[in-house]
Structure formats: C-alpha cells, structure tokens
Scaffold this active site. Structure first.
Site, PDB file in Angstrom:
ATOM      1  N   GLY A 129       0.765  -1.312   0.011  1.00 44.90           N
ATOM      2  CA  GLY A 129       0.068   0.043   0.089  1.00 44.90           C
ATOM      3  C   GLY A 129       0.713   1.296  -0.004  1.00 44.90           C
ATOM      4  O   GLY A 129       0.787   2.315  -0.891  1.00 44.90           O
ATOM      5  N   TRP A 183       3.927   1.463  -1.061  1.00 48.55           N
ATOM      6  CA  TRP A 183       4.491   1.732  -2.316  1.00 48.55           C
ATOM      7  C   TRP A 183       3.598   2.508  -3.344  1.00 48.55           C
ATOM      8  O   TRP A 183       4.406   3.149  -4.111  1.00 48.55           O
ATOM      9  CB  TRP A 183       4.960   0.268  -2.882  1.00 48.55           C
ATOM     10  CG  TRP A 183       5.239   0.247  -3.942  1.00 48.55           C
ATOM     11  CD1 TRP A 183       6.381   0.774  -4.702  1.00 48.55           C
ATOM     12  CD2 TRP A 183       4.536  -0.259  -5.450  1.00 48.55           C
ATOM     13  NE1 TRP A 183       6.534   0.642  -6.104  1.00 48.55           N
ATOM     14  CE2 TRP A 183       5.322  -0.076  -6.442  1.00 48.55           C
ATOM     15  CE3 TRP A 183       3.280  -0.830  -5.430  1.00 48.55           C
ATOM     16  CZ2 TRP A 183       5.035  -0.276  -7.729  1.00 48.55           C
ATOM     17  CZ3 TRP A 183       3.039  -0.979  -6.724  1.00 48.55           C
ATOM     18  CH2 TRP A 183       3.589  -0.906  -7.714  1.00 48.55           C
ATOM     19  N   HIS A 184       2.501   2.233  -3.234  1.00 45.73           N
ATOM     20  CA  HIS A 184       1.489   2.966  -4.188  1.00 45.73           C
ATOM     21  C   HIS A 184       1.530   4.530  -4.239  1.00 45.73           C
ATOM     22  O   HIS A 184       1.290   5.111  -4.718  1.00 45.73           O
ATOM     23  CB  HIS A 184       0.092   2.440  -4.235  1.00 45.73           C
ATOM     24  CG  HIS A 184       0.123   1.274  -4.874  1.00 45.73           C
ATOM     25  ND1 HIS A 184      -0.262   0.003  -4.454  1.00 45.73           N
ATOM     26  CD2 HIS A 184      -0.144   1.089  -6.292  1.00 45.73           C
ATOM     27  CE1 HIS A 184      -0.452  -0.983  -5.148  1.00 45.73           C
ATOM     28  NE2 HIS A 184      -0.252  -0.525  -6.228  1.00 45.73           N
ATOM     29  N   GLY A 185       2.025   4.908  -2.883  1.00 43.68           N
ATOM     30  CA  GLY A 185       1.994   6.325  -2.564  1.00 43.68           C
ATOM     31  C   GLY A 185       1.757   6.437  -1.035  1.00 43.68           C
ATOM     32  O   GLY A 185       0.940   5.915  -0.332  1.00 43.68           O
TER      33      GLY A 185
END
Lengths: 77, 405
Positions: free
Chosen positions: B332, B334-336
């Site tokens: 999660g 990593w997505h931002g």
C-alpha cells in the site's frame, strides 16, 4: 530414514494428508501448500535433513509435487 | 524533438514496428545482435525520457542507473570474495530502495510537490535491483554481470510499469536465441497480445475510464449528503473504476509482453483472468502477478522464514497474519503515501487473514459445509465484489467524496 520417507512425513505434518499414493499431485493447485507452507517445508528440510535451501532457490514449478520435492532434495544433498 | 509515453499513441506503435523489423528478421535467422538491441533501446529510452523530459526525467534516470549499477556491482564483488555479513546486505538493500523511498515520501511531506530524483518507472527498476541484490546474497546469482544487469534494468518494453522480470530468467532469454519454431509461435502470440491490448486499452479502458467514469463521478458528487455521502452512483463508480483499472493496466501489460516476445524475451504475464478468482488468495495469483509474486518471494516468504527461524511467534498462523500486514502494508505504502493507498493495503491484509481462517475452518468441517456449483459461483461473485470495493478505496474517490468542498 531415506529422503522419500522424510519428505512424505514432513508433507503429511504440513498438509494433514498422506500423499504416498499421490506422488505427482500438484500441492499448490490443490491448496495443500501455500507460501507459508513452503517456508515451513524448507525449514523442516533444514532441521531434519541438514540441507539448507535459500528462499530464492524455491521456484514453485520445481517444488509442486511430492516427487519433484524429493528429487530437488536429493539433488541438494 | 518527439516525445512519448510508452504505448500511448499510434505513432509510437508505428515507429516501434519499424525499429523491430531488423531485430525480428535477425531472430528468425537465429541471430541476436546485442548492438542493434542496444541502439533500439537507447532510441526508445530517449523518446520516453529525452527531449522536453530530459531535465525532469532523463537526468534522474541516468543518475539512478549509475547509482544502482555501482551498488549491485559493488555488492557482487564483496560476495565473490566469500564475505557475507548480514549488516552489509541490509545496508545494500536500504541503499537500493532509498531513491524510491525519497520519491514516495516527498509529496506527503512537501505539500504535494514531486521529488526531483523521480522518473517514470523508478519503482519497477527498484524491484529489479533489489531482487538482484537478494539473489546475489543467496548465491543463486553466481556470475553477476553488468552486461546482463544494465539491459535487464533498462529493457525498454517493460521500463515504465513492468511486468517485473527476474534477473536469472531474463539472462537465460537474453543470452540465447529461441529456435525458429518457438520464435514463430512467440511472434504469433505477441501479435495476438498486442491486438488484445488495443481492444483493452484503447476501446474498453477508454469507454470505462474516459467516457463513463467522469459522469458517474459527477453524479456521485451531486448526491452527497446521505449516509457517508454514499449513493448508487458511488457503487457505479466502484465497478466502472475497477473495469477501467483492469483494462488499462492489463492492456498495457499485454503490449509490454507482446513487444518482449518480438524481441525474443519471454517476459512473464501480469494477469490471468483475475475476475474468475475463487478467493482473495487466488486473486493475488491472478492480478498484477509479477508484483504480487515479487512481494511473495522477496518480502512475505523471507519475513516468514526469518520469524520462524528465530521462533518470534509461537503459532505459524500468528506469523503469517503478522507478515500479511507487513507485506500488504508495504505494498500500500509503495503505491504512495496517502491514507487510501495504505488502507487499501491493510484491507487486503485483513481479507487474506479472514480467507485463511475460513479455509482452515472449511477444511476441519468438510462434511458439514456444502460445496456445489452454486457455492463456487457465489465465491467468485463475492471475491470480485470484495476486490472492487478495495479498488474504490484505492481510487482515492472516497477522499474526493468526503474531504473536498
């Protein structure tokens, strides 16, 4: 104990099934093994047989049936 | 100067098609020219990162590549000397993910400004660099070579969004030529994938994402005010967004795999009928497969291995539950760094844990739980809806719905 017996006994502990008559059954397709089970398998192989298998050596398609696991373990002895 | 986002418009495909002709003819005659491949790669990297994007993207890419190159090469030299200290390995991994971490955290702490060191595809390159370092440590990559590593990192068909290949797999394809029969089949498949990609990306994703979605978003915003601002339009948006996300990303992935096949590289597939998943675990074996397997192999299994070896938790189920949260939490993140991406990750962790508990319960009570065609279809329907709900979280639309005026 030879490799076959040891591997089968580890697998039977992990999956709750006796696989001696299903040596070519795909353990991942049947949901008997998953990533968690794979790691437990590697750790058991290490503690019972003294063969250490790094996680990056574990490619699912090479470890997905009892026969393949036995062959893999034998090749690493 | 010409400048493209990969696979976005017809001109890109025409130029790509022409550039690949000599390469395809070469492979058909059993010849692979690394020189020509390098020239084509450089040309397409320039089209993507050069020209108007040189100062914002190109420079960052060049600096990043030199950094990761020195790091992995340095670590491989260290390992070749027979040394294997844990802290050196952790340090190398931390350094390898440092640029990506900075890029991901910057907008959250700097009022939405993007980091200067970011460029399109940095996270996908980081996945490749980190797995290379991990496999060098394990000794499964024995003869690390920059001649493989650089083309592996910069393989242009997959540079912007994957699929995420593996060093050893890439090396095998890159250093050999498929025999003619096999290559002909790859060309056929590649062409099929590319045309399927056109259908997915330029027709279906266009319809769902560009035509339908803004309308649903608009009506959903008008009908705010009820319980949690929900309305039928929000539900419609959820399905529409999910369809757009799938067709857009699967379409892109089909292009990337198709073009790889033309170049004689069997880049792994990223999707395998995810909407037919029978449970959430099955879903992660079918959706964004190369990412999910990367997380499985380099985070989940390694953490489980470490925790079990050190007997951190008494029960295996506790171990796997804790690692699910770490694993999906990182995904999660990593997505931002926004509440909705991180919630999306934690939601999937919870779903996986509940699913595991249910599978254990089902196994114990096999005789009393019905299993038939209906329950199978219901499981698929239920899984798809859980997934679509998670994509509604992921979309950030709830953020717009709840927190904008």
């Amino acid at each position: 104990m030879d490799t076959k017996e040891t591997v089968l006994s580890i697998l039977s502990d992990l999956t709750g099934s006796d696989l001696s008559n299903n040596m070519d059954e795909n353990l991942f397709d049947d949901g008997l093994l998953d990533s968690m089970g794979s790691v437990q398998l590697l750790l058991q192989i290490q503690s019972e047989m003294g063969i250490s298998v790094p996680v990056s050596e574990f490619v699912r398609s090479e470890w997905d049936t009892p026969n393949k696991i036995i062959a893999k373990v034998d090749s690493m002895k | 100067m010409l400048s493209f986002t990969p696979y976005e418009n017809p001109t890109y495909f025409v130029i790509l098609g022409i550039a690949l002709i000599p390469l395809v003819i070469g492979l058909l005659y059993g010849k692979r020219s690394h020189l020509y491949e390098t020239l084509v790669s450089l040309a397409f990297l320039l089209l993507t990162f050069g020209g108007p994007k040189w100062s914002t993207q190109g420079v960052a890419l060049v600096v990043y590549i030199i950094f990761e190159m020195l790091l992995t090469w340095g670590y491989s030299v260290y390992r070749k000397r027979g040394q294997n200290k844990g802290y050196i390995f952790y340090f190398a991994v931390i350094l390898a993910i440092l640029p990506l971490t900075i890029v991901k955290v910057t907008p959250a702490v700097d009022g939405g400004n993007n980091s200067l060191i970011g460029f399109l595809g940095i996270s996908y390159l980081t996945f490749r660099a980190v797995q290379t370092i991990m496999e060098i440590r394990d000794g499964t990559i024995k003869n690390f070579s920059l001649k493989i590593f650089i083309p592996f990192m910069l393989f242009f068909p997959t540079i912007s969004s994957g699929p995420i290949d593996r060093y050893r797999r890439f090396e095998g394809d890159f250093t050999t030529v498929p025999d003619q029969d096999k290559y002909l089949k790859m060309l056929g498949k590649g062409l099929h994938y590319i045309f399927l990609g056109f259908l997915y990306k330029f027709l279906l994703a266009y319809f769902f994402g560009t035509i339908l979605m803004p309308k649903l978003a608009h009506t959903a915003m008008i009908h705010r005010g009820g319980f949690l601002d929900l309305s039928w339009s929000v539900l419609g948006y959820m399905y529409c967004y999910s369809a757009d996300l799938f067709f857009d990303f699967a379409g892109y992935s089909l292009f990337a795999v198709g073009i790889s096949y033309f170049m004689g590289i069997e880049t792994p597939m990223n999707f395998n009928r995810p909407w037919q998943s029978k449970n959430i675990k099955d879903f992660w074996n079918r959706w964004h497969i190369t990412l999910s397997f990367w997380f499985r192999d380099f985070i989940f299994m390694r953490l489980v291995f470490w925790f079990m070896k050190h007997k951190t938790f008494k029960k295996p189920t506790t171990t796997s539950n804790v690692v699910y949260f770490i694993n999906m939490g990182i995904m999660g993140f990593w997505h931002g760094v926004t509440w909705f991406y991180i919630t999306y990750g934690l939601f999937h962790a919870a779903a996986l844990i509940i699913n595991d508990a249910w599978l254990r319960y089902k196994k114990k009570h096999q005789d009393s739980i019905p299993h038939n065609k209906f329950t199978e279809y219901f499981a698929i329907f239920f899984t798809a809806n859980v997934v679509c709900f998670s994509f509604l979280i992921f979309s950030g639309f709830l953020n717009t719905l709840w927190f904008t005026k």
